[in-house]
Design a protein around this motif. Structure first.
Motif, PDB file in Angstrom:
ATOM      1  N   GLY A   6      -9.494  17.589  -9.479  1.00 46.33           N
ATOM      2  CA  GLY A   6      -9.024  17.741  -7.910  1.00 46.33           C
ATOM      3  C   GLY A   6      -8.745  16.207  -7.668  1.00 46.33           C
ATOM      4  O   GLY A   6      -9.200  15.365  -8.153  1.00 46.33           O
ATOM      5  N   LEU A   7      -8.077  16.133  -6.388  1.00 53.75           N
ATOM      6  CA  LEU A   7      -7.730  14.713  -5.831  1.00 53.75           C
ATOM      7  C   LEU A   7      -8.935  14.152  -5.286  1.00 53.75           C
ATOM      8  O   LEU A   7      -9.047  12.897  -5.477  1.00 53.75           O
ATOM      9  CB  LEU A   7      -6.564  15.045  -4.768  1.00 53.75           C
ATOM     10  N   TYR A   8     -10.037  14.978  -4.787  1.00 51.18           N
ATOM     11  CA  TYR A   8     -11.137  14.200  -4.209  1.00 51.18           C
ATOM     12  C   TYR A   8     -12.261  14.216  -5.160  1.00 51.18           C
ATOM     13  O   TYR A   8     -13.070  14.661  -4.982  1.00 51.18           O
ATOM     14  CB  TYR A   8     -11.433  14.886  -2.887  1.00 51.18           C
ATOM     15  N   SER A   9     -11.820  13.307  -6.423  1.00 47.16           N
ATOM     16  CA  SER A   9     -12.836  13.145  -7.179  1.00 47.16           C
ATOM     17  C   SER A   9     -12.865  11.487  -7.829  1.00 47.16           C
ATOM     18  O   SER A   9     -11.841  10.774  -7.401  1.00 47.16           O
ATOM     19  CB  SER A   9     -12.502  13.800  -8.462  1.00 47.16           C
ATOM     20  N   ALA A  50       0.857  -1.176   0.104  1.00 43.67           N
ATOM     21  CA  ALA A  50      -0.037  -0.011   0.023  1.00 43.67           C
ATOM     22  C   ALA A  50       0.808   1.328   0.025  1.00 43.67           C
ATOM     23  O   ALA A  50       2.157   1.240   0.436  1.00 43.67           O
ATOM     24  CB  ALA A  50      -0.888   0.246   1.162  1.00 43.67           C
ATOM     25  N   ALA A  51       0.109   2.292  -0.664  1.00 52.94           N
ATOM     26  CA  ALA A  51       0.896   3.676  -0.265  1.00 52.94           C
ATOM     27  C   ALA A  51      -0.009   4.580   0.202  1.00 52.94           C
ATOM     28  O   ALA A  51      -1.084   4.396  -0.144  1.00 52.94           O
ATOM     29  CB  ALA A  51       1.202   4.300  -1.727  1.00 52.94           C
ATOM     30  N   VAL A  52       0.596   5.205   1.343  1.00 52.20           N
ATOM     31  CA  VAL A  52      -0.572   6.153   1.847  1.00 52.20           C
ATOM     32  C   VAL A  52       0.156   7.508   1.894  1.00 52.20           C
ATOM     33  O   VAL A  52       1.071   7.854   2.468  1.00 52.20           O
ATOM     34  CB  VAL A  52      -0.580   5.753   3.508  1.00 52.20           C
ATOM     35  N   THR A  53      -0.695   8.405   1.001  1.00 56.81           N
ATOM     36  CA  THR A  53      -0.060   9.640   0.809  1.00 56.81           C
ATOM     37  C   THR A  53      -1.005  10.546   0.258  1.00 56.81           C
ATOM     38  O   THR A  53      -1.770  10.308  -0.313  1.00 56.81           O
ATOM     39  CB  THR A  53       1.141   9.591  -0.067  1.00 56.81           C
ATOM     40  N   GLN A  54      -1.055  11.928   0.687  1.00 56.11           N
ATOM     41  CA  GLN A  54      -1.624  13.011   0.130  1.00 56.11           C
ATOM     42  C   GLN A  54      -0.764  13.820  -0.788  1.00 56.11           C
ATOM     43  O   GLN A  54      -1.289  14.835  -1.259  1.00 56.11           O
ATOM     44  CB  GLN A  54      -2.305  13.769   1.023  1.00 56.11           C
ATOM     45  N   ASP A  55       0.442  13.479  -0.949  1.00 54.44           N
ATOM     46  CA  ASP A  55       1.129  14.401  -1.766  1.00 54.44           C
ATOM     47  C   ASP A  55       1.251  14.221  -3.236  1.00 54.44           C
ATOM     48  O   ASP A  55       0.967  13.058  -3.853  1.00 54.44           O
ATOM     49  CB  ASP A  55       2.654  13.900  -1.131  1.00 54.44           C
ATOM     50  N   HIS A  56       0.758  15.401  -4.054  1.00 55.11           N
ATOM     51  CA  HIS A  56       0.543  15.366  -5.337  1.00 55.11           C
ATOM     52  C   HIS A  56       1.493  14.751  -6.120  1.00 55.11           C
ATOM     53  O   HIS A  56       1.142  13.717  -6.859  1.00 55.11           O
ATOM     54  CB  HIS A  56      -0.142  16.878  -5.634  1.00 55.11           C
ATOM     55  N   ARG A  57       2.558  15.202  -5.896  1.00 51.73           N
ATOM     56  CA  ARG A  57       3.901  14.648  -6.740  1.00 51.73           C
ATOM     57  C   ARG A  57       3.799  13.234  -6.773  1.00 51.73           C
ATOM     58  O   ARG A  57       3.949  12.441  -7.538  1.00 51.73           O
ATOM     59  CB  ARG A  57       5.076  15.421  -6.493  1.00 51.73           C
ATOM     60  N   ARG A  58       3.792  12.681  -5.417  1.00 54.22           N
ATOM     61  CA  ARG A  58       3.933  11.263  -5.065  1.00 54.22           C
ATOM     62  C   ARG A  58       2.728  10.446  -5.870  1.00 54.22           C
ATOM     63  O   ARG A  58       2.917   9.555  -6.447  1.00 54.22           O
ATOM     64  CB  ARG A  58       4.030  10.917  -3.597  1.00 54.22           C
ATOM     65  N   LEU A  59       1.526  11.122  -5.639  1.00 55.99           N
ATOM     66  CA  LEU A  59       0.435  10.411  -6.313  1.00 55.99           C
ATOM     67  C   LEU A  59       0.551  10.444  -7.762  1.00 55.99           C
ATOM     68  O   LEU A  59      -0.115   9.378  -8.600  1.00 55.99           O
ATOM     69  CB  LEU A  59      -0.851  11.150  -5.941  1.00 55.99           C
ATOM     70  N   ILE A  60       1.028  11.391  -8.352  1.00 57.07           N
ATOM     71  CA  ILE A  60       1.241  11.316  -9.891  1.00 57.07           C
ATOM     72  C   ILE A  60       2.256  10.046 -10.335  1.00 57.07           C
ATOM     73  O   ILE A  60       2.024   9.305 -11.208  1.00 57.07           O
ATOM     74  CB  ILE A  60       1.701  12.741 -10.505  1.00 57.07           C
ATOM     75  N   THR A  61       3.179   9.880  -9.324  1.00 65.29           N
ATOM     76  CA  THR A  61       3.980   8.701  -9.819  1.00 65.29           C
ATOM     77  C   THR A  61       3.247   7.583  -9.650  1.00 65.29           C
ATOM     78  O   THR A  61       3.837   6.320 -10.004  1.00 65.29           O
ATOM     79  CB  THR A  61       5.343   8.678  -8.926  1.00 65.29           C
ATOM     80  N   LEU A  62       2.322   7.469  -8.859  1.00 60.88           N
ATOM     81  CA  LEU A  62       1.273   6.128  -8.504  1.00 60.88           C
ATOM     82  C   LEU A  62       0.049   6.106  -9.591  1.00 60.88           C
ATOM     83  O   LEU A  62      -0.789   5.352  -9.445  1.00 60.88           O
ATOM     84  CB  LEU A  62       0.987   6.306  -7.300  1.00 60.88           C
ATOM     85  N   GLY A  63       0.135   7.042 -10.679  1.00 60.19           N
ATOM     86  CA  GLY A  63      -0.985   6.784 -11.620  1.00 60.19           C
ATOM     87  C   GLY A  63      -2.037   8.050 -11.711  1.00 60.19           C
ATOM     88  O   GLY A  63      -2.684   7.907 -12.752  1.00 60.19           O
ATOM     89  N   LEU A  64      -1.940   8.935 -10.838  1.00 58.22           N
ATOM     90  CA  LEU A  64      -2.671   9.924 -10.813  1.00 58.22           C
ATOM     91  C   LEU A  64      -2.496  11.018 -11.933  1.00 58.22           C
ATOM     92  O   LEU A  64      -1.196  11.310 -12.245  1.00 58.22           O
ATOM     93  CB  LEU A  64      -2.820  10.636  -9.702  1.00 58.22           C
ATOM     94  N   THR A  65      -3.338  11.189 -12.975  1.00 59.67           N
ATOM     95  CA  THR A  65      -2.844  12.207 -14.085  1.00 59.67           C
ATOM     96  C   THR A  65      -2.824  13.628 -13.866  1.00 59.67           C
ATOM     97  O   THR A  65      -3.923  14.094 -13.078  1.00 59.67           O
ATOM     98  CB  THR A  65      -3.679  11.897 -15.257  1.00 59.67           C
ATOM     99  N   PRO A  66      -1.927  14.622 -14.161  1.00 59.86           N
ATOM    100  CA  PRO A  66      -1.963  15.826 -13.713  1.00 59.86           C
ATOM    101  C   PRO A  66      -3.197  16.620 -14.243  1.00 59.86           C
ATOM    102  O   PRO A  66      -3.771  17.645 -13.711  1.00 59.86           O
ATOM    103  CB  PRO A  66      -0.671  16.309 -14.474  1.00 59.86           C
ATOM    104  N   VAL A  67      -3.859  16.106 -15.315  1.00 57.52           N
ATOM    105  CA  VAL A  67      -4.915  16.636 -16.053  1.00 57.52           C
ATOM    106  C   VAL A  67      -5.989  16.351 -15.046  1.00 57.52           C
ATOM    107  O   VAL A  67      -6.974  17.496 -14.808  1.00 57.52           O
ATOM    108  CB  VAL A  67      -5.081  16.234 -17.274  1.00 57.52           C
ATOM    109  N   THR A  68      -6.068  15.271 -14.467  1.00 52.72           N
ATOM    110  CA  THR A  68      -7.312  15.167 -13.498  1.00 52.72           C
ATOM    111  C   THR A  68      -7.082  15.854 -12.211  1.00 52.72           C
ATOM    112  O   THR A  68      -8.011  16.571 -11.733  1.00 52.72           O
ATOM    113  CB  THR A  68      -7.277  13.628 -13.238  1.00 52.72           C
ATOM    114  N   LEU A  69      -6.063  15.771 -11.698  1.00 52.53           N
ATOM    115  CA  LEU A  69      -5.539  16.557 -10.674  1.00 52.53           C
ATOM    116  C   LEU A  69      -6.020  18.087 -10.701  1.00 52.53           C
ATOM    117  O   LEU A  69      -6.519  18.758  -9.908  1.00 52.53           O
ATOM    118  CB  LEU A  69      -4.106  16.532 -10.209  1.00 52.53           C
ATOM    119  N   HIS A  70      -5.672  18.643 -11.957  1.00 49.91           N
ATOM    120  CA  HIS A  70      -5.936  19.977 -12.304  1.00 49.91           C
ATOM    121  C   HIS A  70      -7.666  20.309 -12.501  1.00 49.91           C
ATOM    122  O   HIS A  70      -7.979  21.153 -11.836  1.00 49.91           O
ATOM    123  CB  HIS A  70      -5.190  20.404 -13.447  1.00 49.91           C
ATOM    124  N   ASP A  71      -8.131  19.206 -13.270  1.00 50.62           N
ATOM    125  CA  ASP A  71      -9.417  19.678 -13.493  1.00 50.62           C
ATOM    126  C   ASP A  71     -10.523  19.196 -12.551  1.00 50.62           C
ATOM    127  O   ASP A  71     -11.670  20.118 -12.361  1.00 50.62           O
ATOM    128  CB  ASP A  71      -9.834  18.906 -14.830  1.00 50.62           C
TER     129      ASP A  71
END
Lengths: 406, 406
Positions: B320-323, B297-318
């Motif tokens: 947000g993380l809580y989506s 498991a990865a436990v993190t709210q750090d955006h950069r780290r989440l991006i390395t785990l598969g979150l796309t910057p476009v989703t984060l931008h458009d």
């Protein structure tokens, strides 16, 4: 001294499957505030017996605390029982009802009609707001056989109950005039009987009193003094508190409201923290979850994954995962692979022969990593919990410039 | 059905520092044997109040169980209180006294004189041997207001109490022939008041009884029936249990001893599970910690780290993380970056305006990810806890071939 009784309500409490932690919480709270608790009772969801118990308690006690039975369903009968005992009739309070409807609407739901009774009030009851649940409490002022009596009805879920007690009930209670002052020292790394030995006769005196409590984070020591005025209580408290502080200096990490995760955050300053947990199952993450600076964690016991996080195959092969060297490499790995400035790693064996074997390491990037080892068997949940708490203790020692007593 | 009350004796139990596990033990024992427990009480070491409580209990209950207060010191008053309540006079029993002296001698010590009172008996009491301590119990047969009553006094230390209960008390108790059968259904995704609405009049009948309990993992529903024989109890229980099962089928994930993490593991089979927690702070990891197949498991709210785990910057931008989309990408990321066959991700906002916003996604690699969203405010710990539990619920729905009711 006012006399109190506690009645916990709920048939489930009579099955013995749930421990009544609410009554223990309230008992502790009363003990610290000059109220004498004479009796705790547990009753099932039965209107007749509950009403009867309220009558009997009103004949004996100044303050009656009722916990539970404020839910919306038919077997939640605390409001009904208080009303029946006082021969008052509950009515829906429009203001409470509006609040309740709003609460459901904010969750995108319509309020089920059975929840209406959570908006009930009787003439002698004041509603106590519940910011974390649907059931408001009741604060009832009444006169019984010529004597002033208070009845407080609190919700059963501990989180709701604790908060309502602190924020709503305590400010309304006419507590005795005596000033009670106390300080609680938080220690770690020393057992309760050793603390008691160090304190010697101090624990045998009544005022100031010195008492030890085994907590999740270590042993707490509470020094309390009461006197007619605050200045007198202070004069009693101070010398004994200094004695206790001196005796336990080496193991004390904080006092009163300080928490171990909060102390770690304060010591961390603006640095970021990365955590690797192998065996403690996320407990360390949860302890740190509210702290700024806690950046990122990996929770895994998978060997391949741990190798990508900094564990060397040679350590794994020669010393095993549950070794000081593995913790050391993973603390360095937390810095390198999780991109944090400070790395904290814990490895804990929770099953099989080595159960209880725990090693933690802290790597600040300056000098050698600091490590800590512990071998204390227990069930898996106990081992995880201890591993996480002791890892925080290690972090605090390593991050505070002067160690714990700084 | 005979009616019982339990009284635990000891001032220390009123300070709230000790949990009264004896009463919970006795409650469980009674619940399984067709005795109805109406009340548990805790009283301090006070002769007057204790005698009073025994009187009151004898007026209501067939069986009164007293725990604690059998020690040798002045504040151990249970024997005195029973004697006073029944107006009998305790006398030293020579046989008991000899046994007690022998016990001390076998430990190489002389019996202190204060222990003499542990050899007391009253005419209506029979002594219950204590093979693991000095205090014998009392088994008292009496008649109160024309009715047969039993009073049992047990020692406080759990080890002594449990053994005396099993070996000495149970064989002497005239237990009813009655058989008590029960089943507990575990649900999730439906509130307690909605469950109650679905069950309608079922919750209002006494035998079988149907009761609802709000638990951490959702609402539990307990169906219980008692009858003189097991076959009769079964005949009563079955139709009602089937009604309850049918009414709650859509929300029921297990029964009786099943746990939610255990059910998820069973549904996972031999597949491995990777978890990403952004906001739930490791609580999901801890719930899963004992389950095989839980890999990493990865436990993190750090955006950069989440991006390395598969979150796309476009989703984060458009969005947000809580989506929902973020949860979906992280569930896929848990498979890809944590090397697991099944990915489970949860994003939960625990601070600021969006507190309570929670999205979970499950990616099994077959077809679309399954998602779940929840918006339920609370404090950070509540939001984390609910997010983790509901994510497990989502996992169970997605992993069981036929959904929950399979």
């Amino acid at each position: 001294m006012p006399i109190a009784e506690i009645i916990s309500v709920g048939t489930e409490l009579l099955f013995g499957e749930i421990v009544d932690s609410n009554a223990a919480f309230l008992a502790r709270e009363l003990a610290g505030r000059g109220v004498t608790l004479h009796r705790k009772s547990v009753l099932g969801d039965n209107l007749h017996r509950l009403k009867d118990a309220i009558h009997t308690a009103l004949g004996r006690a100044d303050l009656l605390l009722l916990g539970g039975g404020l839910g919306p369903t038919d077997d939640d009968l605390t409001r009904e029982a208080i009303a029946a005992a006082l021969q008052e009739t509950p009515e829906v309070d429009p203001h409470l009802l509006a609040t309740l409807r709003g609460l459901f609407e904010s969750r995108g739901r319509a309020m089920p009609e059975i929840n209406r009774k959570q908006a009930w009030l009787i003439p002698s009851a004041e509603a106590l707001p519940n910011p974390v649940g649907t059931a408001p409490g009741w604060f009832v002022r009444t006169v019984w056989e010529g004597k002033d009596r208070l009845i407080v009805a609190l919700p059963g879920p501990p989180r709701e109950m604790h908060r309502m007690w602190r924020e709503q009930v305590l400010p309304r209670l006419p507590l005795p005039g005596a000033a009670l002052l106390h300080t609680t020292l938080h220690t770690q790394g020393i057992g309760e009987s050793n603390v008691a030995e160090l304190l010697g006769d101090l624990t045998r005196q009544a005022n100031p009193s010195v008492a030890t409590y085994a907590r999740r984070t270590g042993v707490d020591v509470r020094v309390a003094a009461s006197a007619p005025t605050e200045a007198q209580a202070q004069a009693l408290l101070n010398p004994v508190r200094e004695q206790v502080r001196a005796a336990l200096k080496k193991w004390t990490w904080g006092e009163d409201d300080q928490t171990l995760p909060g102390a770690v955050q304060a010591a961390l300053g603006s640095r970021t923290l990365g955590v690797i947990e192998a065996g403690s199952g996320g407990v360390l993450c949860t302890l740190l979850a509210d702290q700024r600076g806690f950046l990122d964690a990996a929770v895994t016991q998978d060997h391949r994954r741990l190798i990508t996080l900094g564990l060397t195959p040679v350590t794994l092969h020669d010393q095993g995962l549950y070794s000081e060297q593995a913790a050391r490499e993973l603390a360095a790995g937390a810095r390198e692979h999780l991109g944090a400035q400070v790395g904290l790693a814990v490895v804990a064996c929770t099953a099989g022969e080595g159960t209880g074997q725990t090693h933690a390491a802290l790597d600040t990037g300056e000098g050698e990593a600091r490590t800590f080892s512990l071998n204390w068997p227990g069930d898996a949940a106990q081992v995880r919990d201890r591993a996480a708490v002791w890892a925080l203790g290690l972090a605090l020692r390593g991050l505070r410039p002067g160690g714990w007593s700084a």
